[in-house]
Design a protein around this motif. Structure first.
Motif, PDB file in Angstrom:
ATOM      1  N   ASP A  42       0.851  -1.191   0.000  1.00 27.24           N
ATOM      2  CA  ASP A  42       0.000   0.000   0.000  1.00 27.24           C
ATOM      3  C   ASP A  42       0.889   1.244   0.000  1.00 27.24           C
ATOM      4  O   ASP A  42       1.268   1.763   1.052  1.00 27.24           O
ATOM      5  CB  ASP A  42      -0.921  -0.024   1.229  1.00 27.24           C
ATOM      6  N   TYR A  43       1.210   1.707  -1.217  1.00 28.75           N
ATOM      7  CA  TYR A  43       2.135   2.834  -1.323  1.00 28.75           C
ATOM      8  C   TYR A  43       1.567   4.112  -0.701  1.00 28.75           C
ATOM      9  O   TYR A  43       2.299   4.903  -0.101  1.00 28.75           O
ATOM     10  CB  TYR A  43       2.494   3.091  -2.791  1.00 28.75           C
ATOM     11  N   GLY A  44       0.247   4.316  -0.871  1.00 30.21           N
ATOM     12  CA  GLY A  44      -0.369   5.517  -0.300  1.00 30.21           C
ATOM     13  C   GLY A  44      -0.152   5.575   1.209  1.00 30.21           C
ATOM     14  O   GLY A  44       0.198   6.619   1.772  1.00 30.21           O
ATOM     15  N   GLU A  45      -0.336   4.414   1.849  1.00 27.89           N
ATOM     16  CA  GLU A  45      -0.166   4.319   3.299  1.00 27.89           C
ATOM     17  C   GLU A  45       1.305   4.579   3.695  1.00 27.89           C
ATOM     18  O   GLU A  45       1.598   5.330   4.625  1.00 27.89           O
ATOM     19  CB  GLU A  45      -0.582   2.897   3.724  1.00 27.89           C
TER      20      GLU A  45
ATOM     21  N   SER B 291       2.070   8.237   3.390  1.00 29.92           N
ATOM     22  CA  SER B 291       1.467   9.016   4.495  1.00 29.92           C
ATOM     23  C   SER B 291       2.289   8.849   5.763  1.00 29.92           C
ATOM     24  O   SER B 291       2.527   9.811   6.507  1.00 29.92           O
ATOM     25  CB  SER B 291       0.032   8.554   4.773  1.00 29.92           C
TER      26      SER B 291
ATOM     27  N   ALA C 233       6.216  11.942  -3.827  1.00 26.78           N
ATOM     28  CA  ALA C 233       5.542  11.089  -4.813  1.00 26.78           C
ATOM     29  C   ALA C 233       6.467   9.944  -5.191  1.00 26.78           C
ATOM     30  O   ALA C 233       7.685  10.083  -5.146  1.00 26.78           O
ATOM     31  CB  ALA C 233       5.201  11.893  -6.062  1.00 26.78           C
TER      32      ALA C 233
ATOM     33  N   HIS D 203       1.886   7.513  -7.013  1.00 24.08           N
ATOM     34  CA  HIS D 203       1.213   7.820  -5.750  1.00 24.08           C
ATOM     35  C   HIS D 203       1.848   9.067  -5.167  1.00 24.08           C
ATOM     36  O   HIS D 203       3.049   9.289  -5.352  1.00 24.08           O
ATOM     37  CB  HIS D 203       1.369   6.661  -4.754  1.00 24.08           C
TER      38      HIS D 203
ATOM     39  N   VAL E 130       1.638  12.302  -1.802  1.00 24.76           N
ATOM     40  CA  VAL E 130       1.116  12.737  -0.512  1.00 24.76           C
ATOM     41  C   VAL E 130       1.537  14.197  -0.303  1.00 24.76           C
ATOM     42  O   VAL E 130       2.536  14.647  -0.865  1.00 24.76           O
ATOM     43  CB  VAL E 130       1.662  11.805   0.609  1.00 24.76           C
TER      44      VAL E 130
ATOM     45  N   TRP F  25       2.275  17.230  -3.323  1.00 20.89           N
ATOM     46  CA  TRP F  25       3.055  16.537  -4.368  1.00 20.89           C
ATOM     47  C   TRP F  25       2.810  17.100  -5.759  1.00 20.89           C
ATOM     48  O   TRP F  25       3.576  16.826  -6.668  1.00 20.89           O
ATOM     49  CB  TRP F  25       2.792  15.027  -4.321  1.00 20.89           C
TER      50      TRP F  25
ATOM     51  N   ARG G 114       5.554  14.666  -8.571  1.00 19.45           N
ATOM     52  CA  ARG G 114       5.081  13.652  -9.520  1.00 19.45           C
ATOM     53  C   ARG G 114       5.913  13.676 -10.799  1.00 19.45           C
ATOM     54  O   ARG G 114       6.367  12.636 -11.290  1.00 19.45           O
ATOM     55  CB  ARG G 114       3.609  13.923  -9.855  1.00 19.45           C
TER      56      ARG G 114
END
Ligand code: GLN
Length: 303
Positions: A2-5, A8, A41, A50, A52, A55, A199
């Motif tokens: 889970d890259y988003g996690e 974060s 990113a 992804h 946060v 980014w 990004r």
């Protein structure tokens, strides 16, 4: 994964240090950046992205541009480049003049300012437009056609660029610049003053994670050159803190005084973290902290 996690969590790990350090002020146009701003990113080798925080907020890429200029010069057949610039860590500040005289105008590596000026000179000879070559590459890899030089920052750099001018003239005296000094400086300042976001840079850096392949599958560099650039990034990409960066983050990476750091994970992807507050050496405090956390908790690591 889970890259988003993970991103974060990296941002949370960096939060206590956000606001520490100061934006670069030797280039006046950079001094007004908020040291607490933060973005991060990652782009995988297949182009999955992804991010946060901020980014998508563009910042001045500064010395991160040196990585792209080097790759482009090598891709255009700059085979004699390694006779004009070395590949040893300098152990000195990025804008230092000190080694150039005893080393006969041959800069230690392509990522200190003197070395980057030689690379820009070579790219100018090979393409006729060094700044344009870097902008075109960033646009193509990121798909973001709005990437461009921020001319106010370029003018600010040029107006306060005595050290870079000194380096360039000194190297010209050894015959290590082939174009007019003023033209090389103009392209160098314009290349450093490109604005792009986390990004964009993560996507644009991914060719080094793909062992030289561009986003469209075409080859920019052979595997050997991609490997060599990653190796020189690891040893020289973060100035005289390359040892500390290798110890804490453990990845090939390139920093810039705009607060960005672009790090490469061969075979996996590229990560860009950004926060304008810089430490005494000129590396972003927040970006270092976030990258250290990310590589410590994920399997995105070379060690
Ligand atoms: N344009 C900046 C300079 O020449 C780049 C330095 C950096 O990002 N380390 O000083």
């Amino acid at each position: 994964m889970d890259y988003g996690e993970l991103l974060s969590e990296a941002m949370e790990a960096a939060r206590p240090v956000l606001g520490r350090g100061a934006p670069a002020d030797y280039i006046p146009a950079l001094a007004c950046a908020d040291p607490a701003d933060f973005g991060m990113a990652l782009a995988t080798v297949d182009g999955e992205v992804h991010g946060v925080g901020e980014w998508r907020k563009a910042f001045s890429i500064q010395s991160v541009s040196k990585l792209f200029a080097l790759a482009l010069a090598l891709s255009h057949g700059g085979t004699t480049l390694w006779q004009r610039v070395g590949r040893e860590p300098s152990g000195n500040p990025f804008n230092s003049l000190i080694q150039l005289e005893s080393e006969h105008g041959i800069p230690r590596n392509p990522f200190i300012n003197a070395g980057a000026l030689v690379v820009t000179d070579a790219l100018l000879s090979l393409t006729g437009d060094a700044r344009g070559a870097v902008v075109d590459f960033l646009r193509a890899e990121s798909g973001n056609m709005s990437i461009d030089t921020d001319h106010a920052i370029a003018a600010s750099e040029a107006g306060h660029g005595h050290r870079n001018a000194a380096l360039a003239h000194f190297m010209a005296s050894f015959g290590n610049l082939h174009n007019e000094v003023e033209e090389v400086l103009e392209h160098y300042f314009a290349q450093c003053s490109i604005s792009a976001d986390c990004r964009d840079l993560a996507l644009a850096g991914s060719f080094l994670a793909r062992h030289g392949l561009r986003a469209d599958g075409s080859r920019l560099l052979g595997r050997g050159d991609a490997k060599r650039i990653n190796a020189v990034l690891l040893t020289c990409g973060t100035y005289d803190a390359a040892g500390e960066f290798a110890y804490r983050v453990g990845l090939p990476g390139k920093s810039g005084v705009g607060g960005g750091i672009l790090a490469i994970v061969p075979g996996r992807g590229a990560i860009c973290a950004w926060s304008p507050g810089l430490d005494a050496v000129g590396n972003s405090v927040g970006a270092m902290a976030a990258l250290e956390d990310f590589t410590s908790r994920s399997d995105w690591s070379v060690f």
